[in-house]
Design an enzyme around this catalytic site. Structure first.
Site, mmCIF file in Angstrom:
data_model
loop_
_atom_site.group_PDB
_atom_site.id
_atom_site.type_symbol
_atom_site.label_atom_id
_atom_site.label_comp_id
_atom_site.label_asym_id
_atom_site.label_seq_id
_atom_site.Cartn_x
_atom_site.Cartn_y
_atom_site.Cartn_z
ATOM 1 N N LYS A 115 3.294 6.129 0.933
ATOM 2 C CA LYS A 115 3.360 7.489 1.766
ATOM 3 C C LYS A 115 4.907 7.855 1.872
ATOM 4 C CE LYS A 115 -1.128 7.909 2.899
ATOM 5 N NZ LYS A 115 -1.672 7.097 1.883
HETATM 6 C C1 LIG Z 1 -2.736 6.934 0.913
HETATM 7 C C2 LIG Z 1 -2.776 5.907 0.003
HETATM 8 C C3 LIG Z 1 -3.635 5.890 -1.341
HETATM 9 C C4 LIG Z 1 -4.484 7.082 -1.710
HETATM 10 O O1 LIG Z 1 -3.476 8.075 -2.210
HETATM 11 P P1 LIG Z 1 -3.830 9.790 -2.074
HETATM 12 O O2 LIG Z 1 -2.656 10.544 -2.565
HETATM 13 O O3 LIG Z 1 -4.608 9.837 -0.930
HETATM 14 O O4 LIG Z 1 -4.734 9.525 -3.347
HETATM 15 C C5 LIG Z 1 -3.561 4.694 -2.186
HETATM 16 N N1 LIG Z 1 -2.923 3.533 -1.653
HETATM 17 C C6 LIG Z 1 -2.130 3.571 -0.414
HETATM 18 C C7 LIG Z 1 -1.470 2.254 -0.045
HETATM 19 C C8 LIG Z 1 -2.150 4.559 0.204
HETATM 20 O O5 LIG Z 1 -1.557 4.508 1.367
#
Ligand SMILES: *Cc1c(COP(=O)(O)O)cnc(C)c1O
Length: 492
Positions: A115
């Site tokens: 993120k």
């Molecule tokens: C948010 C997240 C995801 C999923 O990503 P999306 O863009 O929502 O598909 C996968 N792995 C981790 C560790 C995340 O924080």
């Protein structure tokens, strides 16, 4: 470049408006009206740049002069986001596992999860856009979090001029490490509050604040506007396109790919933001063969790619890859809109069916178009643990559970299709963020205390605990307030 809405294609907005507004008024998501191209010559040029310059180049194509962006502004945002805050000089390094498999590590930012790739730059884009759209006003970002997003938003907005951020988390709903990460957060403009209840209570509380007309009007009169750092904001999606280009460039530079050679990306998926950014990169001209969408036990997307019917009427599982525990993948709406020829009436209708009955089916031609670009499959808990063990035993690679879901699905994809195209697995979290699950998969006895698990994983893996997770237990807590969900607004 102009933007329109997935539920009303008559709307025209600039990139700045799209980012400041977040969601279109009728509930649709903003998408660019056209997709800019990157030629083979441009790709070769990008290969000679560092991550900040690559980000500046790709982002500038989407933000465009129409949003009022001065060329130097986008570069300043990229430099503020990616210069110095990431623990790896390449920002998003590519690690090679074997002859035709690589891992793109997106977890070297301040919170050790992917993120950060978007939330480190989004506050800079948002505040600059807001200064033009609503000059002189303060932005107050409200976040309800079940863990990762709250910390990433806090890190992104901490001490960003013109903003304040308040993060609410469910008192019993986050892990000890996640809680400590938030309650020890530095910054003059940040606040963190625990809410008695679960994540839904917390999220409903934040929605209630946004919906409280009197409260919002009073704040507005005092110069403060509320906004969210939600994952459906275009300002969070567009920075993610960059690392697909960056990975390809790095593989060209290390001569593992020749110019124009296609590659697969395998993406652990929840809300569909990450993989959609990969799809955009492909539409722009990046040589991508398949986008492999990896789900955990909550396999609503895998089933959708298989059948053409999206159906959220199913049990919800809490898995060891919690950031992918999701039954509504919001960003899929953008893809459906684009593949239906920007038909906002049909897209709005599918979303209406989803909210009313929990399911919708796309027509056969659209389903075929999806299958041409994507392969979707899922991984259960045992397969996830086995994938972590195998990566460690065979390649000495420590993988977190989210990345392991992708490793498993890649293996299944290759066995099923015989496709031997070079594949890049997108890694979304540091194994230290999920040390307990990783240790268990490796056959170790998991310590009761989560902080001890970090130490043990460092010992077993022969690597250091990432600095942001180091010494968390000893760090003084700045925020210890706990409130009832009716009282959340008092903390703003
Ligand atoms: C948010 C997240 C995801 C999923 O990503 P999306 O863009 O929502 O598909 C996968 N792995 C981790 C560790 C995340 O924080």
């Amino acid at each position: 470049m102009l933007y329109t809405s997935t539920r009303n294609n008559q709307i025209n907005a600039t990139s700045a408006e799209a980012i400041v507004q977040g969601l279109s008024l009728e509930g649709g998501l903003f998408v660019p009206r056209s997709i800019p191209a990157v030629s083979a010559e441009e790709l070769a040029m990008l290969a000679g740049m560092d991550y900040i310059a690559r980000a500046d180049y790709i982002l500038s194509k989407f933000l465009g002069a129409q949003g009022g962006w001065a060329p130097v502004e986008v570069r300043d945002c990229a430099a503020a986001a990616y210069g110095g805050t990431f623990r790896h000089a390449d920002v998003a390094p590519v690690v090679t596992l074997d002859d035709n498999t690589d891992v793109l590590e997106l977890y070297h930012g301040p919170t050790c999860a992917f993120k950060d790739m978007a939330l480190q730059i989004m506050p800079h884009l948002l505040t600059r856009a807001a200064q033009r759209e609503k000059p002189g006003r303060e932005l107050c970002i409200l976040v309800a979090t079940s863990g990762d997003t709250g910390k990433a938003a806090l890190e992104g907005f901490a001490d960003v001029p013109g903003t304040r951020i308040v993060v609410y988390y469910p008192d019993d709903g986050v892990s000890p490490v996640q809680k400590r990460q938030m309650t020890t957060q530095a910054g003059k403009n940040v606040r963190v509050v625990a809410v008695r209840g679960n994540f839904d209570d917390t999220q409903n509380g934040v929605k209630a604040i946004f919906g409280d007309g009197d409260f919002v009007a009073k704040a507005a009169a005092e110069g403060t506007d509320f906004t969210s750092a939600n994952s459906i904001n275009w300002g969070r999606l567009v920075p993610q396109i960059v690392y697909y280009f960056s990975a390809y460039c790095d593989l060209m530079n290390s001569r593992k790919l020749t110019s124009g050679e296609a590659v697969n990306f395998v993406v652990p998926t929840g809300n569909f933001g990450n993989i959609l950014a990969g799809w955009y990169a492909k539409q722009m001209g990046l040589p991508v063969h398949k986008l492999v969408c990896a789900s955990n036990q909550n396999r609503v997307l895998a089933d959708f790619f298989g059948s053409g019917t999206y159906d959220r009427n199913r049990p919800f599982f809490c898995t060891s890859s919690p950031s992918m525990d999701i039954l509504i993948s919001s960003n899929l709406e953008r893809l459906l809109f684009l593949l239906s020829g920007q038909d906002s009436a049909v897209t709005a209708d599918w979303m209406q069916q989803l909210s009313q009955s929990g399911s919708y089916a796309v027509p056969a031609d659209l389903h075929a178009a999806l299958q041409a670009e994507f392969y979707g499959s899922a991984c259960d808990e045992a397969q996830c643990a086995a994938a972590m063990a195998k990566a460690w035993q065979q390649q000495a690679y420590l993988s977190d559970p989210h990345t392991a879901v992708a490793l498993h699905v890649l293996e299944e994809y290759r066995a099923k299709t015989g496709d031997q195209t070079r594949s890049v697995v997108v890694s979304t979290a540091s194994p230290f963020k999920f040390a307990g699950s990783v240790l268990e998969a490796l056959g170790e006895t998991v310590p009761e205390n989560e902080f001890d698990a970090l130490d043990l994983l460092a010992q077993v893996g022969g690597v250091e605990i990432p600095a942001p997770l180091c010494g968390l237990q000893e760090k003084p807590e700045r925020f210890t307030e706990v409130c009832n969900k009716e009282d959340m607004a008092q903390y703003i």
